[in-house]
Design a protein around this motif. Structure first.
Motif, PDB file in Angstrom:
ATOM      1  N   LEU A  19      -0.727  -1.282  -9.097  1.00  0.00           N
ATOM      2  CA  LEU A  19      -0.172  -0.774  -9.850  1.00  0.00           C
ATOM      3  C   LEU A  19       1.154  -1.509 -10.223  1.00  0.00           C
ATOM      4  N   ALA A  52       4.478  -2.558 -12.482  1.00  0.00           N
ATOM      5  CA  ALA A  52       5.196  -1.446 -12.803  1.00  0.00           C
ATOM      6  C   ALA A  52       6.877  -1.826 -13.812  1.00  0.00           C
ATOM      7  N   PRO A  80       9.777   4.402 -14.234  1.00  0.00           N
ATOM      8  CA  PRO A  80       7.794   3.977 -14.130  1.00  0.00           C
ATOM      9  C   PRO A  80       7.244   3.100 -12.520  1.00  0.00           C
ATOM     10  N   ALA A  91       4.745   5.167 -10.444  1.00  0.00           N
ATOM     11  CA  ALA A  91       3.622   3.705  -9.336  1.00  0.00           C
ATOM     12  C   ALA A  91       3.160   4.227  -8.417  1.00  0.00           C
ATOM     13  N   VAL A 137       1.577  -1.379  -5.060  1.00  0.00           N
ATOM     14  CA  VAL A 137       2.331  -0.987  -6.318  1.00  0.00           C
ATOM     15  C   VAL A 137       3.251  -2.753  -5.600  1.00  0.00           C
ATOM     16  N   GLN A 184       6.924  -4.313  -7.985  1.00  0.00           N
ATOM     17  CA  GLN A 184       7.474  -4.006  -9.330  1.00  0.00           C
ATOM     18  C   GLN A 184       7.959  -5.630  -9.799  1.00  0.00           C
ATOM     19  N   VAL A 225      -3.161  -1.800 -12.662  1.00  0.00           N
ATOM     20  CA  VAL A 225      -2.038  -0.624 -13.933  1.00  0.00           C
ATOM     21  C   VAL A 225      -1.210  -1.069 -14.275  1.00  0.00           C
ATOM     22  N   VAL A 229       2.632  -0.257 -15.185  1.00  0.00           N
ATOM     23  CA  VAL A 229       3.204   1.180 -16.104  1.00  0.00           C
ATOM     24  C   VAL A 229       4.560   0.618 -16.481  1.00  0.00           C
ATOM     25  N   GLY A 258       3.756  10.214 -11.597  1.00  0.00           N
ATOM     26  CA  GLY A 258       2.284   9.910 -10.357  1.00  0.00           C
ATOM     27  C   GLY A 258       1.517  10.747 -10.969  1.00  0.00           C
ATOM     28  N   ILE A 277      -1.015   9.199 -13.611  1.00  0.00           N
ATOM     29  CA  ILE A 277      -1.262   8.042 -13.514  1.00  0.00           C
ATOM     30  C   ILE A 277      -2.863   7.613 -12.457  1.00  0.00           C
TER      31      ILE A 277
END
Lengths: 281, 311
Positions: free
Chosen positions: B189, B191, B196, B200, B216, B218, B241, B243, B295, B298
Motif C-alpha cells: 500500500l 499512501a 490516507p 493504509a 505500507v 508513505q 494499492v 491511497v 482502513g 481498503i
C-alpha cells in the motif's frame, strides 16, 4: 549604476528609429510578428532604455539595476530590438527572430539577455513588478520598477487586483505605463470592453496618474523619471500612442496588429521610416 | 495533536528570524493572526484576497533573490492562481514555496468550492515543481529543512485540522524517498497525506489479522517520485494499492501506475475520490469514509482483489 546621461532627444529619436527598423525587419520573417503594438511602444522603449532605466548591458544581473517588465509580451519584437540596440546582445541576432531552434520566441523569454521574466499571457506583469518593488523596499537600494501594459490587457481582472494591492502596499517604486493605442485585436477597446475613464480608474485605485504623448521623446523621460509627488503612491503613466506608428498606411489601423511583411512591403516600410520628419511628429 | 499547517506556521516564523531573505506572503488566510513577527514584521505581507497577485508578487520577489513562502488554500493555489504558478513560478524555476492548506476534502462541509482534489495532478505535471505532502505535523519542519536545498519551486500540501501523529517507529522522512512504515510484500500500500496514510496502516493491520502480508509506504514526496523504492518493494507484490485524498485521476495513483507500467507492470488498485464532486455535507473523515479511504474499506477491497473473498 546610473541612468544614461541626458543626451537630448536626438539620441532617443535615433534609437527609436533603429528599434522601428528592427521591428519591421523581424515582422518580415517567416512567422511575421505583432507589428502594430510593437511600433506603438518603440518611443517608450527608447526613452526607457536610453534615458530612464539604470541598467548596464555589461552587467545585466547587477543587484541595483532598475527592472523593466513588458507585461504586454506580444510586443516582444520591440523589446528584443530595444535590448539589442542598447547593447544587451548583437543586433545581428535579431535576424534569427522566430527561427526554429533559436531563442527569440514571439513572446519574451528569459534566455534573452536583458529580459527579466517571460510574459505574454496578459495580466501577469503588474504582480511581478510589485514583487520586485516589495523586494527592493525590503532590501534597500535605489531600484525602481517599470511595467509596460497594453490597454486591451487592462481587461484582464488580474491587472486591477494587482493595482489595488500595489496601492495597499504603498509600492512607490513601481511605475505602470499603459500603451494607450486604443486598439485591441479585433477593434477599438472602447467598442469591445470600454476602459474609459481610464485615468480616473487608476486614481480611484490609489495611483498617481500622468498622461503623456507616448511618442513625445521630450515629454516621456520626465514623466517616467519622476517619483510620485505623494510618498507611498505607485505611478501610472498613461501614454497616448498610435498602433502601427511610423508606417503611415498602418498607423491607427486594427489590421496592423499582426503582420507578415513581404519583401516589397518591408522595403516600403523602410522607406516610410527613413523619410525625414516621419519620426516623431 | 497539532495541525500540519500550524507546524508550518511556527517553523516559518522561527526560520524568518534566522534568514533575512525569507518573506511570508499571506492571502488573508488568518493563519498568521496573532503571530508576533517582531523585528521581521516588514517581511510579512498580506496581499488580501488576491491569489493571482499573491503568486505573481512571490515570483517577482524570488526573481529578486528572495525566498517567499506563500500561504493560501489549496483550492486557490492549484486552481484559481494556477496560471501564475505555471508561468510566473514554475516556468522560471523560482524558489517560491507554496503552502496550500485545506487540501483534499479537509475543508469538509465548506463544500467543493473549497475542496481541492486535483492539486497533485496539476502540480506534479508542472516542470521544475517539487511536490511534498507531510504525513503529520512532526514531519513538517523536517521536510522544510530538507527543502532548503531545493533551488526551484515547492508545492507543500497541507490540511486543515489536527491529525494524529504517525507511529513513533516510523523513520524520519527523507525528501524524495518513499518512507517505509510497515513491512509486507504480498500487497503493498502506497499512501499520501495524513489520513490516507493512517487508513493504509489500519488496513495493513486488518489484512495481517486475516493472514495477508501487506506493507505500507508513505509517499510524502510526489515529485520527484521515488521509482527505485517502489519497484524494489513491489517486485513480488500480487497487488499494489495507492491511497490518497485526491481524485483517482492524476495524483498518487497515476504516479504509481505510470511507474509500474513503464518498469514492472503489476495489478493496481487506486483508492481515492471517484470521478465526481462531493455531493453531501460532511467533515473530512466522513467524506473520506464515503470514498472508501478508510482502513476497513481498503482492507476489504484488497482482500476481494487478492482472493475474490470478503474479509
Amino acid at each position: 549604476m546610473s541612468a544614461p546621461a541626458d543626451t537630448g532627444t536626438a539620441v532617443l529619436r535615433a534609437a527609436a528609429l533603429r528599434i522601428r527598423r528592427h521591428i519591421v525587419g523581424m515582422c518580415a520573417g517567416a512567422t511575421g510578428g505583432h507589428l502594430g503594438g510593437s511600433l506603438s511602444i518603440a518611443d517608450i522603449l527608447a526613452a526607457l532604455y536610453f534615458r530612464v532605466l539604470r541598467v548596464d548591458p555589461a552587467a545585466p544581473d547587477d543587484e541595483d539595476r532598475d527592472v523593466f517588465l513588458l507585461s504586454k509580451g506580444h510586443g516582444a519584437v520591440a523589446l528584443y530590438a530595444a535590448l539589442a540596440v542598447r547593447g544587451f546582445f548583437p543586433e545581428d541576432e535579431l535576424a534569427g527572430f522566430a527561427a526554429p531552434g533559436g531563442r527569440l520566441m514571439a513572446h519574451p523569454v528569459r534566455a534573452v539577455p536583458g529580459v527579466e521574466l517571460p510574459t505574454g499571457s496578459l495580466g501577469h506583469g503588474l504582480a511581478l513588478g510589485l514583487g520586485f518593488a516589495c523586494a527592493a523596499r525590503l532590501s534597500g537600494g535605489p531600484r525602481r520598477v517599470y511595467v509596460l501594459l497594453g490597454d486591451g490587457e487592462l481587461q484582464e481582472g488580474a491587472c486591477w487586483e494587482s493595482a489595488m494591492a500595489a496601492a495597499a502596499l504603498r509600492a512607490d517604486r513601481l511605475t505602470a505605463i499603459v500603451d494607450r493605442n486604443g486598439l485591441q485585436l479585433t477593434g477599438p477597446t472602447e467598442r469591445i470592453v470600454p476602459l474609459e475613464p481610464l485615468a480616473d480608474k487608476w486614481r480611484a485605485f490609489g495611483w498617481e496618474v500622468r498622461e503623456v504623448d507616448g511618442h513625445d521623446l521630450e515629454a516621456l523621460p520626465p514623466a517616467l523619471l519622476a517619483g510620485p509627488s505623494v510618498p507611498g503612491r505607485p505611478v501610472a503613466v498613461i501614454a497616448s500612442t498610435v498602433k502601427g506608428r511610423g508606417l503611415p498606411y498602418a498607423a491607427g489601423r486594427v489590421e496592423s496588429h499582426y503582420a507578415r511583411l513581404s519583401e516589397r512591403a518591408l522595403a516600403r516600410a523602410y522607406r516610410a521610416l527613413d523619410r525625414p520628419g516621419q519620426e516623431p511628429t | 495533536m497539532i495541525a500540519a499547517r500550524q507546524a508550518y506556521r511556527d517553523h516559518l516564523v522561527a526560520r524568518m528570524a534566522l534568514d533575512s531573505r525569507l518573506a511570508c506572503l499571506d492571502s488573508d488566510t488568518g493563519l498568521f493572526t496573532g503571530v508576533d513577527f517582531g523585528a521581521d514584521a516588514a517581511r510579512y505581507l498580506n496581499l488580501g484576497i488576491a491569489e493571482h497577485t499573491l503568486i505573481g508578487v512571490a515570483a517577482g520577489m524570488a526573481a529578486a533573490g528572495w525566498t517567499p513562502f506563500v500561504t493560501t488554500m489549496a483550492a486557490f493555489a492549484a486552481s484559481r492562481a494556477l496560471e501564475a504558478v505555471k508561468i510566473d513560478v514554475a516556468y522560471n524555476a523560482l524558489p517560491v514555496r507554496i503552502a496550500a492548506t485545506h487540501a483534499g476534502v479537509a475543508a469538509g462541509s465548506l463544500g467543493p468550492t473549497h475542496h481541492e482534489l486535483a492539486d497533485l495532478a496539476v502540480m506534479r505535471a508542472l516542470p521544475n515543481m517539487t511536490v511534498v505532502v507531510p504525513g503529520d505535523a512532526a514531519a513538517v519542519p523536517v521536510l522544510l529543512d530538507q527543502l532548503r536545498a531545493v533551488p526551484g519551486p515547492v508545492y507543500l500540501r497541507l490540511g486543515r485540522g489536527p491529525t494524529p501523529p504517525l507511529p513513533a517507529s516510523a523513520p524520519a522522512p527523507e525528501l524524495g524517498r518513499l518512507q517505509p512504515l510497515r513491512g509486507g510484500r504480498r500487497a503493498v500500500l502506497v499512501a499520501t497525506g495524513p489520513l490516507p496514510v493512517l487508513a493504509a496502516l489500519r488496513a495493513a493491520e486488518l489484512l495481517a489479522a486475516a493472514r495477508v502480508d501487506a506493507g505500507v509506504l508513505q509517499a510524502h514526496t510526489l515529485k520527484p517520485f521515488d521509482t527505485a523504492t517502489l519497484l524494489e518493494w513491489t517486485a513480488d507484490a500480487e497487488l499494489v494499492v495507492a491511497v490518497e485524498e485526491h481524485w483517482r485521476t492524476g495524483g498518487l495513483g497515476s504516479a504509481v501506475a505510470e511507474t509500474l507500467a513503464e518498469n514492472a507492470p503489476a495489478p493496481l488498485l487506486r483508492v481515492g475520490w471517484p470521478d465526481a464532486f462531493v455531493a453531501e455535507v460532511g467533515g473530512q473523515e466522513h467524506l473520506l469514509d464515503r470514498a472508501g479511504v478508510s482502513g476497513a474499506a481498503i482492507a476489504a477491497a484488497v482482500s476481494a482483489r487478492l482472493d475474490g473473498t470478503e474479509l
